[in-house]
Design a protein around this motif. Sequence first.
Motif, PDB file in Angstrom:
ATOM      1  N   UNK A   1      -0.081   5.220  -0.301  1.00  0.00           N
ATOM      2  CA  UNK A   1      -1.384   4.804  -0.831  1.00  0.00           C
ATOM      3  C   UNK A   1      -2.102   3.927   0.183  1.00  0.00           C
ATOM      4  N   UNK A   2      -1.346   3.003   0.783  1.00  0.00           N
ATOM      5  CA  UNK A   2      -1.926   2.124   1.805  1.00  0.00           C
ATOM      6  C   UNK A   2      -2.447   2.932   2.989  1.00  0.00           C
ATOM      7  N   UNK A   3      -1.586   3.822   3.487  1.00  0.00           N
ATOM      8  CA  UNK A   3      -1.963   4.645   4.647  1.00  0.00           C
ATOM      9  C   UNK A   3      -3.210   5.472   4.373  1.00  0.00           C
ATOM     10  N   UNK A   4      -3.336   5.953   3.142  1.00  0.00           N
ATOM     11  CA  UNK A   4      -4.470   6.815   2.811  1.00  0.00           C
ATOM     12  C   UNK A   4      -5.673   6.018   2.293  1.00  0.00           C
ATOM     13  N   UNK A   5      -5.548   4.688   2.321  1.00  0.00           N
ATOM     14  CA  UNK A   5      -6.685   3.846   1.943  1.00  0.00           C
ATOM     15  C   UNK A   5      -7.005   3.838   0.456  1.00  0.00           C
ATOM     16  N   UNK A   6      -5.967   4.006  -0.368  1.00  0.00           N
ATOM     17  CA  UNK A   6      -6.185   3.907  -1.820  1.00  0.00           C
ATOM     18  C   UNK A   6      -5.866   2.474  -2.246  1.00  0.00           C
ATOM     19  N   UNK A   7      -6.855   1.726  -2.746  1.00  0.00           N
ATOM     20  CA  UNK A   7      -6.632   0.308  -3.061  1.00  0.00           C
ATOM     21  C   UNK A   7      -5.630   0.123  -4.200  1.00  0.00           C
ATOM     22  N   UNK A   8      -4.650  -0.772  -3.987  1.00  0.00           N
ATOM     23  CA  UNK A   8      -3.612  -1.001  -4.992  1.00  0.00           C
ATOM     24  C   UNK A   8      -4.203  -1.510  -6.299  1.00  0.00           C
ATOM     25  N   UNK A   9      -5.290  -2.273  -6.206  1.00  0.00           N
ATOM     26  CA  UNK A   9      -5.869  -2.832  -7.426  1.00  0.00           C
ATOM     27  C   UNK A   9      -6.395  -1.737  -8.365  1.00  0.00           C
TER      28      UNK A   9
END
Length: 464
Positions: free
Chosen positions: A405-413
């Motif tokens: 998710x981080x690598x693909x730029x999906x915000x954890x929030x």
Amino acid sequence: MRTKIIDALKRTDFGADINIKGWVRTRRGNKNISFIALNDGSTIHNIQVVAESTDFSEEFLKPITTGACISVTGKLVESLGKGQSVEIHAETIEIYGTADPETYPLQKKGHSLEFLREIAHLRPRTNTFGAVLRMRHHMAMAIHTFFHERGFVYFHSPIITGSDCEGAGNMFVVTALDLNNIPKNDNGKVNFSEDFFGKQTNLTVSGQLEGELAALALGEIYTFGPTFRAENSNTPRHLAEFWMIEPEMAFYEIEDNMQLAQDFVQYCVRWALDKCADDIQFLNDMFDKELIERLKFVVENDFQRLTYTEGVKILEEAVAKGVKFEYPIGWGMDLQSEHERYLVEKHFKKPVILIDYPKEIKSFYMKLNEDGKTVRAMDVLFPKIGEIIGGSQREEDYTKLKKRAQEMGVPEKDIWWYLDTRRFGTAPHSGFGLGFERLMLFVTGMTNIRDVIPFPRTPNNAEF
Ligand code: 4AD
Ligand code: MG
């Protein structure tokens, strides 16, 4: 009591009184007798109404023109005409609504599909759209029946969401802000905390993430609802508003997912052949002489399974042999529709399931393979259509998923709740999404997706 035309055409109790209601397709005849072809939408077939001048004056019959709506009471009689078994000998006719031939846009002559799109409010009255819309209904029933028979739970994912499932960013924003007076933050960006939901929201691009939550509680679920994508692709296969069916299953690996996808589509196509024979025959004769053959073929043959890497190799070999594609192809590149169709129509000559795509061109939630380069993605490719299904085994490992998710730029929030399923009782699971209108294209043989949904939404088009 009214009899539907589909039932009237099956009757043999000649001489019985009967009442039918419907819309006039044509009226022809001479001053002694009129033949009215009537259709009520229950079937592609019209029923013939015979009105004699001894019972009806010319003046009375005059407004019964194409498009008018009438109620006919009379006797059911055996028809001597070719291609029809029963007709109605009219005794009384009530005219519900006339349709002035000067202004009614649907006349007897065939109209182009392009023209019919401009009058989408009236096109359900044509044979073609009657057939397509009845088949749409039947396909929806097939889908619910398929899953219901297998114990899947129909799960209702929300239409308004705060996350971007596919991470593609082409979403329609949902807002109640005054667009002429948008509240801004200090940094000049829109202050969505003042918006209706206190955060930015959009129309869903997929119900999958919520579907996964349900699968990890109920076992096997499916969603079936409208889906929205603000992608500016003006193609015959894309809509801004389409319907998607998304099954999601706990304890399914990619092989189980592939098998379910094949069983599911074959079940739907078989249903169409069984339950929509008249409509399919009409579409076959009218638009696509190979339609029935193609549908039967898909029902009777297994789909070809191979990896993306193998698929790319076949395409590269084709290019080396002189096959020309508009777009380049090589490992790491996304397949274009022309590539997909080459594999399906030219190389294997049957539906294809491609798996194990490079992780860079697929969504963050797909399970990473041991090679660290590919993910357990799965696309089902169909003749004439290209991609009809997209799906995958899901990444069930919390740490790996968070990293992707981080690598693909999906915000954890935005997806903390989704990540939670991997913290609490995670399980291997898989699912896929079938584009309902892509299935409709396949079973009807229509070639433009705008012609298999009642009111298509595409760039610059949201009339009706
Ligand atoms: O491949 P897609 O983007 O996959 C998903 O949305 C996943 N969340 C599905 C899942 O795994 N649950 O879309 C799935 C399918 C495509 O294969 C295609 O049939 C259809 O949805 N589709 C469209 N149909 C019409 N117009 C569009 N703009 C479409 N975009 C996707
Ligand atoms: Mg896809």
